[in-house]
Write a protein that holds these residues in place. Structure first.
Motif, PDB file in Angstrom:
ATOM      1  N   CYS A 203      71.001  21.144   4.354  1.00 21.00           N
ATOM      2  CA  CYS A 203      70.334  20.891   3.079  1.00 21.00           C
ATOM      3  C   CYS A 203      69.602  22.141   2.584  1.00 21.00           C
ATOM      4  N   THR A 234      74.489  14.795   6.544  1.00 21.59           N
ATOM      5  CA  THR A 234      73.314  14.866   5.689  1.00 21.59           C
ATOM      6  C   THR A 234      72.947  13.457   5.225  1.00 21.59           C
ATOM      7  N   PRO A 236      71.426  10.694   2.307  1.00 19.93           N
ATOM      8  CA  PRO A 236      71.420  10.542   0.849  1.00 19.93           C
ATOM      9  C   PRO A 236      70.148  11.092   0.211  1.00 19.93           C
ATOM     10  N   SER A 237      69.018  10.969   0.907  1.00 13.07           N
ATOM     11  CA  SER A 237      67.773  11.505   0.356  1.00 13.07           C
ATOM     12  C   SER A 237      67.821  13.027   0.248  1.00 13.07           C
ATOM     13  N   VAL A 239      70.533  14.784  -0.415  1.00 14.84           N
ATOM     14  CA  VAL A 239      71.348  15.076  -1.600  1.00 14.84           C
ATOM     15  C   VAL A 239      70.524  14.911  -2.872  1.00 14.84           C
ATOM     16  N   ARG A 240      69.748  13.842  -2.951  1.00 18.00           N
ATOM     17  CA  ARG A 240      68.885  13.650  -4.125  1.00 18.00           C
ATOM     18  C   ARG A 240      67.847  14.756  -4.221  1.00 18.00           C
TER      19      ARG A 240
END
Length: 322
Positions: A203, A234, A236-237, A239-240
């Motif tokens: 990330c 990774t 989802p948080s 990616v956001r």
């Protein structure tokens, strides 16, 4: 008329003795030869005996001095081995150890890996140190794992801690991006790692590549990182977070660390599916402050089962250090 030469007389004979008959028998030539041969054999036998005596004396002398010589050789070998083991070995590229470390060049100036002092049986810390010494004299290692290096490590990292979070807080992230961009402009190399070289590392590396303008969107940067790292674990948080960080940097907005009061949290249209559970965790500047996965008085959150003390009172406000 040829006159024959007279036969020479022996030295002890005189001319007058020539006419006298000799009372001694004439010497036998064969007998004289046998005597010379016997004398030669005797001398050879004496010489052989002398050589055998000399050889035995030399062997005794060598045998007497051999233990001391062997002891001296062993001492010299021990000294040499100690010198070789204490002398610094020249660095070289240890490919198997770097592979075990999950070392990947995302760009010529950005390297990601796992923790050099993890559980690998390979000398990963020394391998990374040798790689940087040979190729990248100007390099900075950022440790995002919350696991410090041992005191005898050949590496000197910069610890970036954000306990419990899958990504650095926004304010710290912007500071890091500026630092990394400055280092890259000086032909420096950046080494990023968390504990396993996965979630946080992927990330953060994607955030740096996106901030540097190498990709149009954070999603493209993350896809590139996951493809070259050959791992894509990774959250989802995360990616956001990348999308939000990209929008902040693109708009030129500046994050201000103002206190915030969290009063409620609401979940909408959440379908975790079978075998999954939705829970909420809240973090402050010191770590995890609240979570719904387990009650606050459980051992996992410092309850009575952890240290025998009652749990601290719940916080009345939450002021994250952004």
């Amino acid at each position: 008329m040829n006159t024959p030469f007279p036969t020479p007389l022996p030295p002890s004979a005189s001319v007058d003795d020539e006419s006298k008959p000799s009372s001694e028998p004439e010497s036998n030539t064969g007998t004289s030869g046998n005597g010379w041969f016997s004398s030669g054999v005797s001398r050879l036998s004496l010489l052989s005996s002398s050589l055998q005596t000399i050889s035995a004396e030399m062997k005794e002398a060598v045998d007497a001095r051999l233990p001391a010589a062997q002891s001296q050789i062993s001492a010299l070998q021990s000294t040499l081995n100690a010198h070789l083991s204490s002398s610094p070995q020249p660095p070289f590229i240890d490919a198997p150890s770097l592979t075990a470390l999950k070392t990947v060049y995302l760009t010529p100036q950005l390297i990601i890996c796992s923790h050099p002092h993890g559980s690998s049986p390979y000398p990963t810390a020394k391998a990374l140190s040798d790689l940087l010494s040979l190729r990248h004299p100007l390099a900075a290692i950022y440790n995002m794992s919350e696991q410090p290096y041992p005191p005898n490590s050949p590496l000197t990292p910069l610890d970036v801690t954000f306990k419990g979070l899958p990504f650095p807080p926004l304010g710290k992230a912007m500071q890091l991006l500026i630092q990394w961009s400055s280092l890259a402009s000086k032909s420096g190399v950046i080494v990023l790692h968390c504990l396993t070289g996965s979630g946080r590392t992927l990330c953060t590396a994607a955030a740096l590549l996106s901030y540097a303008g190498l990709f149009n969107t954070p999603g493209e940067a993350l896809s590139y990182v996951c493809k070259h790292a050959k791992r894509s674990d990774t959250l989802p948080s995360q990616v956001r977070y990348l999308r939000y960080l990209a929008s902040i940097s693109a708009s030129g907005a500046v994050a201000h660390p103002l206190p915030r009061l969290l009063t409620s949290a609401e979940f909408r249209n959440v379908d975790p599916g079978p075998g999954a559970r939705v829970y909420l965790q809240v973090f402050d500047g010191q770590g995890r402050a609240l979570g719904t996965y387990q009650p606050l008085d459980s051992p996992a959150y410092g309850g009575p089962g952890a240290d025998g003390l009652p749990p601290p009172p719940p916080p009345t406000s939450w002021s994250p250090a952004l």
